[in-house]
Design an enzyme around this catalytic site. Structure first.
Site, PDB file in Angstrom:
ATOM      1  N   PHE A   1       0.824  -1.223   0.000  1.00  0.00           N
ATOM      2  CA  PHE A   1       0.000   0.000   0.000  1.00  0.00           C
ATOM      3  C   PHE A   1       0.854   1.267   0.000  1.00  0.00           C
ATOM      4  CE2 PHE A   1      -4.093  -1.849   2.195  1.00  0.00           C
ATOM      5  CZ  PHE A   1      -4.381  -2.560   1.045  1.00  0.00           C
TER       6      PHE A   1
ATOM      7  N   THR B   1       0.155  -6.337   3.595  1.00  0.00           N
ATOM      8  CA  THR B   1       0.019  -5.599   4.846  1.00  0.00           C
ATOM      9  C   THR B   1      -0.298  -6.622   5.919  1.00  0.00           C
ATOM     10  OG1 THR B   1      -0.780  -3.591   3.751  1.00  0.00           O
ATOM     11  CG2 THR B   1      -1.290  -3.825   6.091  1.00  0.00           C
TER      12      THR B   1
END
Length: 347
Positions: free
Chosen positions: A111, A175
């Site tokens: 991200f 993540t």
């Protein structure tokens, strides 16, 4: 043909540098108007009319810099992001690996993006140039957030006024812990907060899930999504599994995308179609590189499809080419619209 000549140059560059150069080129080059779409390609989903069902998946335009350019390349919609509340650098480099022998990519980006505050004025400006193309905004949580659900609430409040649709992304493998939000209890809490934050803003909300799910996971996700009346499911993101690969980069960690994901992503789409009884609109992603691939997803229940990795190998003309050939396939089989073909493979 021009891309065939240019590809050796791009592939001689480190993957992330080549991507940055591509974004810069799309911002600078005069691409002309969006191509006219065959009427058979017009697709309706969640109250929106998509000029064609071929979309650019998130990850390509992380910061909302070129969605209008993607529409002029022939995509019916462009989904920007993933955008997080705060800027973040992502994981350490190198973090993108081409697998040319497999027509695939492994990434562990994490991200990386400039954050929502920087994206907002840019998207406000660019969004007005989308024409008939649809703008999706993909939102996520910061890696070090103390409250990831609160991050999604911030994302909804920031981005909902700018988007034709919002995607809640809980499917990235890069993540740590993010995919745990797919668990039933966590997903219930997340979607309750998201839909409350959406309030009276009439923007459709989609949920993006991973392909690496068990049957019980699928049933739980369907149950929660139907309870909260989300508008569509996006099936799916990259996979952490490793089918047989030829490339030397095949052992890199991260999410695998491209041709090797095709069978898994198609099967997962069918699983969600069966589990939902066709009651939830689906968007197919993963290993789509030809009009036939897109058509197979539509017949299996997808109202729309998205791609990204295929453009790395086939070039920027891929959307126009796929739309032209998809229109021929639909007409060959007697379908008057994409909608008429959705789920026809069930019959």
């Amino acid at each position: 043909m021009l891309y065939d000549l240019a590809r050796p140059f791009f592939f001689s560059l480190e993957a992330e540098k080549a991507h940055g150069l591509t974004i810069a080129g799309l911002k600078a080059l005069p691409l002309g108007p969006a191509p006219k779409n065959d009427p058979v390609l017009a697709t309706k989903l969640a109250g929106l009319t998509f000029p064609n069902p071929i979309g650019m998946a998130p990850g390509f335009d992380k910061n909302g810099e070129v969605p209008d350019a993607l529409v002029r390349l022939g995509f019916g919609f462009a989904e920007v992001g993933t955008l997080t509340p705060l800027p973040q650098a992502g994981n350490s480099k190198p973090r993108i690996f081409r697998l040319p022998e497999d027509k695939a990519v492994i990434n562990r980006l994490g991200f990386n993006n400039e954050g929502q505050d920087k994206a907002i004025p840019r998207i406000k400006r660019i969004g007005r140039r989308m024409g008939k193309g649809i703008l999706g905004i993909n939102i996520g949580a910061n890696k070090d957030s103390a409250d990831r659900i609160a991050d999604y609430v911030i994302g909804v409040r920031n981005m909902a006024p700018l988007a034709d649709y919002l995607t809640v992304n809980i499917s990235s493998p890069n993540t740590p812990g993010l995919r745990a939000l797919q668990d039933k209890g966590a997903l219930e809490e997340l979607l309750s907060a998201v839909m409350e934050a959406r309030g009276d803003i009439e923007v459709p909300v989609f949920l993006k899930v991973a392909p690496d799910l068990e049957p019980a996971d699928i049933d739980d996700i369907i149950d929660v999504v139907m309870t909260h009346k989300l508008h569509a499911l996006i099936i799916s993101n990259t996979t952490i599994t490793r089918p047989q690969l030829q490339s030397a980069n095949g052992e890199e960690t991260g999410g695998l995308s491209g041709a090797p994901l095709k069978d898994l992503a198609l099967q997962r789409l069918k699983d969600f179609r069966t589990a939902s009884g066709g009651k939830i609109p689906l968007i197919g992603v993963g290993g789509i590189s030809t009009a036939q691939d897109a058509y197979d997803r539509i017949l299996a229940g997808a109202s729309l499809v998205q791609l990204y990795t295929a453009m790395i190998y086939a070039g920027p003309a891929i959307a126009r080419r796929m739309n032209c050939n998809l229109a021929k396939l639909l007409k060959r089989d007697g379908f008057a619209s994409v909608g008429d073909a959705v789920g026809a493979g069930d019959k």
